[in-house]
Motif scaffolding. Structure first.
Motif, PDB file in Angstrom:
ATOM      1  N   VAL A  58       4.636  36.226  42.626  1.00  0.00           N
ATOM      2  CA  VAL A  58       4.286  36.361  44.038  1.00  0.00           C
ATOM      3  C   VAL A  58       2.778  36.551  44.217  1.00  0.00           C
ATOM      4  CG1 VAL A  58       4.617  38.854  44.277  1.00  0.00           C
ATOM      5  CG2 VAL A  58       5.072  37.362  46.210  1.00  0.00           C
ATOM      6  N   ARG A  59       2.104  37.072  43.225  1.00  0.00           N
ATOM      7  CA  ARG A  59       0.646  37.220  43.322  1.00  0.00           C
ATOM      8  C   ARG A  59      -0.038  35.869  43.301  1.00  0.00           C
ATOM      9  NH1 ARG A  59       0.780  41.253  38.472  1.00  0.00           N
ATOM     10  NH2 ARG A  59       2.112  39.521  37.889  1.00  0.00           N
ATOM     11  N   HIS A  60       0.478  34.951  42.497  1.00  0.00           N
ATOM     12  CA  HIS A  60      -0.057  33.589  42.492  1.00  0.00           C
ATOM     13  C   HIS A  60       0.244  32.898  43.826  1.00  0.00           C
ATOM     14  CE1 HIS A  60      -1.119  29.567  41.250  1.00  0.00           C
ATOM     15  NE2 HIS A  60       0.051  29.173  41.702  1.00  0.00           N
ATOM     16  N   VAL A  61       1.429  33.141  44.359  1.00  0.00           N
ATOM     17  CA  VAL A  61       1.808  32.590  45.662  1.00  0.00           C
ATOM     18  C   VAL A  61       0.789  33.028  46.713  1.00  0.00           C
ATOM     19  CG1 VAL A  61       3.518  32.870  47.512  1.00  0.00           C
ATOM     20  CG2 VAL A  61       4.268  32.325  45.199  1.00  0.00           C
ATOM     21  N   ARG A  62       0.425  34.298  46.676  1.00  0.00           N
ATOM     22  CA  ARG A  62      -0.543  34.818  47.643  1.00  0.00           C
ATOM     23  C   ARG A  62      -1.919  34.212  47.413  1.00  0.00           C
ATOM     24  NH1 ARG A  62      -3.449  35.801  51.021  1.00  0.00           N
ATOM     25  NH2 ARG A  62      -3.522  37.562  52.428  1.00  0.00           N
ATOM     26  N   ASP A  63      -2.287  33.946  46.159  1.00  0.00           N
ATOM     27  CA  ASP A  63      -3.557  33.262  45.858  1.00  0.00           C
ATOM     28  C   ASP A  63      -3.585  31.880  46.500  1.00  0.00           C
ATOM     29  OD1 ASP A  63      -4.391  35.400  44.256  1.00  0.00           O
ATOM     30  OD2 ASP A  63      -3.753  34.431  42.391  1.00  0.00           O
ATOM     31  N   VAL A  64      -2.485  31.137  46.378  1.00  0.00           N
ATOM     32  CA  VAL A  64      -2.403  29.789  46.953  1.00  0.00           C
ATOM     33  C   VAL A  64      -2.522  29.862  48.466  1.00  0.00           C
ATOM     34  CG1 VAL A  64      -0.845  27.827  47.321  1.00  0.00           C
ATOM     35  CG2 VAL A  64      -1.103  28.791  45.039  1.00  0.00           C
ATOM     36  N   LEU A  65      -1.818  30.795  49.088  1.00  0.00           N
ATOM     37  CA  LEU A  65      -1.901  30.932  50.544  1.00  0.00           C
ATOM     38  C   LEU A  65      -3.325  31.269  50.985  1.00  0.00           C
ATOM     39  CD1 LEU A  65       1.420  32.826  51.284  1.00  0.00           C
ATOM     40  CD2 LEU A  65       0.868  30.463  51.878  1.00  0.00           C
ATOM     41  N   GLN A  66      -3.999  32.124  50.240  1.00  0.00           N
ATOM     42  CA  GLN A  66      -5.374  32.483  50.590  1.00  0.00           C
ATOM     43  C   GLN A  66      -6.295  31.268  50.500  1.00  0.00           C
ATOM     44  OE1 GLN A  66      -6.345  35.315  51.799  1.00  0.00           O
ATOM     45  NE2 GLN A  66      -8.486  34.729  51.938  1.00  0.00           N
ATOM     46  N   GLU A  67      -6.112  30.450  49.492  1.00  0.00           N
ATOM     47  CA  GLU A  67      -6.958  29.268  49.330  1.00  0.00           C
ATOM     48  C   GLU A  67      -6.703  28.255  50.447  1.00  0.00           C
ATOM     49  OE1 GLU A  67      -9.909  26.922  47.951  1.00  0.00           O
ATOM     50  OE2 GLU A  67      -9.465  28.983  47.405  1.00  0.00           O
ATOM     51  N   VAL A  68      -5.459  28.060  50.821  1.00  0.00           N
ATOM     52  CA  VAL A  68      -5.144  27.135  51.918  1.00  0.00           C
ATOM     53  C   VAL A  68      -5.719  27.661  53.224  1.00  0.00           C
ATOM     54  CG1 VAL A  68      -3.271  26.124  53.284  1.00  0.00           C
ATOM     55  CG2 VAL A  68      -3.113  26.160  50.800  1.00  0.00           C
ATOM     56  N   VAL A  69      -5.566  28.949  53.485  1.00  0.00           N
ATOM     57  CA  VAL A  69      -6.126  29.551  54.701  1.00  0.00           C
ATOM     58  C   VAL A  69      -7.636  29.341  54.739  1.00  0.00           C
ATOM     59  CG1 VAL A  69      -6.637  31.789  55.777  1.00  0.00           C
ATOM     60  CG2 VAL A  69      -4.309  31.231  55.134  1.00  0.00           C
ATOM     61  N   ARG A  70      -8.284  29.506  53.614  1.00  0.00           N
ATOM     62  CA  ARG A  70      -9.738  29.355  53.548  1.00  0.00           C
ATOM     63  C   ARG A  70     -10.192  27.942  53.914  1.00  0.00           C
ATOM     64  NH1 ARG A  70     -13.531  27.608  50.499  1.00  0.00           N
ATOM     65  NH2 ARG A  70     -12.238  26.841  48.814  1.00  0.00           N
TER      66      ARG A  70
ATOM     67  N   LEU B 236      -8.560  25.712  55.913  1.00  0.00           N
ATOM     68  CA  LEU B 236      -8.062  25.203  57.197  1.00  0.00           C
ATOM     69  C   LEU B 236      -9.110  25.330  58.304  1.00  0.00           C
ATOM     70  CD1 LEU B 236      -4.418  26.563  57.357  1.00  0.00           C
ATOM     71  CD2 LEU B 236      -5.105  24.180  57.330  1.00  0.00           C
ATOM     72  N   PRO B 237      -9.032  24.452  59.324  1.00  0.00           N
ATOM     73  CA  PRO B 237      -9.857  24.626  60.527  1.00  0.00           C
ATOM     74  C   PRO B 237      -9.427  25.894  61.278  1.00  0.00           C
ATOM     75  CG  PRO B 237      -8.902  22.428  60.447  1.00  0.00           C
ATOM     76  CD  PRO B 237      -8.284  23.213  59.336  1.00  0.00           C
ATOM     77  N   ALA B 238     -10.212  26.297  62.257  1.00  0.00           N
ATOM     78  CA  ALA B 238     -10.058  27.607  62.915  1.00  0.00           C
ATOM     79  C   ALA B 238      -8.672  27.861  63.511  1.00  0.00           C
ATOM     80  CB  ALA B 238     -11.125  27.765  63.989  1.00  0.00           C
ATOM     81  N   ARG B 239      -8.165  26.997  64.366  1.00  0.00           N
ATOM     82  CA  ARG B 239      -6.881  27.270  65.037  1.00  0.00           C
ATOM     83  C   ARG B 239      -5.690  27.263  64.084  1.00  0.00           C
ATOM     84  NH1 ARG B 239      -6.789  25.717  71.260  1.00  0.00           N
ATOM     85  NH2 ARG B 239      -8.952  26.240  71.705  1.00  0.00           N
ATOM     86  N   PRO B 240      -5.559  26.252  63.233  1.00  0.00           N
ATOM     87  CA  PRO B 240      -4.454  26.319  62.261  1.00  0.00           C
ATOM     88  C   PRO B 240      -4.588  27.516  61.321  1.00  0.00           C
ATOM     89  CG  PRO B 240      -5.292  24.083  62.397  1.00  0.00           C
ATOM     90  CD  PRO B 240      -6.225  24.937  63.181  1.00  0.00           C
ATOM     91  N   ARG B 241      -5.836  27.882  60.973  1.00  0.00           N
ATOM     92  CA  ARG B 241      -6.057  29.036  60.108  1.00  0.00           C
ATOM     93  C   ARG B 241      -5.522  30.303  60.768  1.00  0.00           C
ATOM     94  NH1 ARG B 241     -11.787  30.038  59.875  1.00  0.00           N
ATOM     95  NH2 ARG B 241     -11.845  28.099  58.717  1.00  0.00           N
ATOM     96  N   ALA B 242      -5.808  30.473  62.051  1.00  0.00           N
ATOM     97  CA  ALA B 242      -5.350  31.669  62.759  1.00  0.00           C
ATOM     98  C   ALA B 242      -3.826  31.735  62.799  1.00  0.00           C
ATOM     99  CB  ALA B 242      -5.921  31.681  64.173  1.00  0.00           C
ATOM    100  N   GLU B 243      -3.174  30.591  63.010  1.00  0.00           N
ATOM    101  CA  GLU B 243      -1.706  30.576  63.073  1.00  0.00           C
ATOM    102  C   GLU B 243      -1.083  30.907  61.719  1.00  0.00           C
ATOM    103  OE1 GLU B 243       1.965  27.676  64.421  1.00  0.00           O
ATOM    104  OE2 GLU B 243      -0.091  27.042  64.828  1.00  0.00           O
ATOM    105  N   LEU B 244      -1.609  30.318  60.657  1.00  0.00           N
ATOM    106  CA  LEU B 244      -1.088  30.614  59.320  1.00  0.00           C
ATOM    107  C   LEU B 244      -1.398  32.058  58.925  1.00  0.00           C
ATOM    108  CD1 LEU B 244       0.351  29.658  56.771  1.00  0.00           C
ATOM    109  CD2 LEU B 244      -1.837  28.790  55.941  1.00  0.00           C
ATOM    110  N   GLU B 245      -2.583  32.549  59.281  1.00  0.00           N
ATOM    111  CA  GLU B 245      -2.944  33.930  58.967  1.00  0.00           C
ATOM    112  C   GLU B 245      -1.993  34.929  59.625  1.00  0.00           C
ATOM    113  OE1 GLU B 245      -7.054  34.232  60.116  1.00  0.00           O
ATOM    114  OE2 GLU B 245      -7.708  34.190  58.019  1.00  0.00           O
TER     115      GLU B 245
END
Length: 155
Positions: A90-102, A104-113
């Motif tokens: 799950v720690r690797h899963v969170r790493d992947v999510l953090q990289e994708v969030v980083r 993304l453009p502003a609006r999609p980033r806010a929704e995923l965050e």
């Protein structure tokens, strides 16, 4: 003068304008955000970010937090570091999510965050802090890696 068949005409068209199916919508996210995530996944040079990785990471994060009860959960190390097995941690899963969030453009980033933040709150509540994480973890600067690991995920 003979007429060209429709298939021959379509074959001559520019492939840049060829229609393709839109990416599958990620549960809980808007279609616009799902398209932005798909674009990031396809253009990313990261080995662990590939088409469908974000959806899989969100699903794995939810599965880890799913067991009912108040017993603490302990992240498990993955069996190997390949694309498939690494999502067992799950720690690797969170790493992947953090990289994708980083990426993304502003609006999609806010929704995923927003989705990730809700899961993070549950993660903090269901896991225990590791006082020795700076000596054990190779990425101890990330808060989700400073949680106690090594037990069984199912509780």
């Amino acid at each position: 003068m003979p007429r060209k068949r429709p298939g021959a005409l379509r074959a001559q068209q520019n492939p840049r304008f060829a229609w393709s199916l839109p990416p599958a919508r990620i549960h809980g996210l808007s279609a616009r955000t799902s398209i932005a995530i798909d674009r990031v996944e396809r253009l990313s040079g990261d080995y662990y970010i590939y088409p469908g990785a974000t959806e899989r990471a969100l699903r794995q994060y939810r599965v880890f937090l799913q067991p009912p009860g108040r017993r603490p959960l302990y992240p498990q190390d993955a069996e190997c570091s390949c694309r498939g097995c690494s999502f067992d941690d799950v720690r690797h899963v969170r790493d992947v999510l953090q990289e994708v969030v980083r990426q993304l453009p502003a609006r999609p980033r806010a929704e995923l965050e927003r989705q990730v933040r809700a899961l993070d709150a549950s993660y903090v509540e269901r896991t225990l802090p590791d006082p020795f994480a700076t000596h054990r973890q190779w990425r101890s600067d990330l808060w989700w890696r400073r949680r106690l690991a090594g037990g069984r995920e199912a509780g």
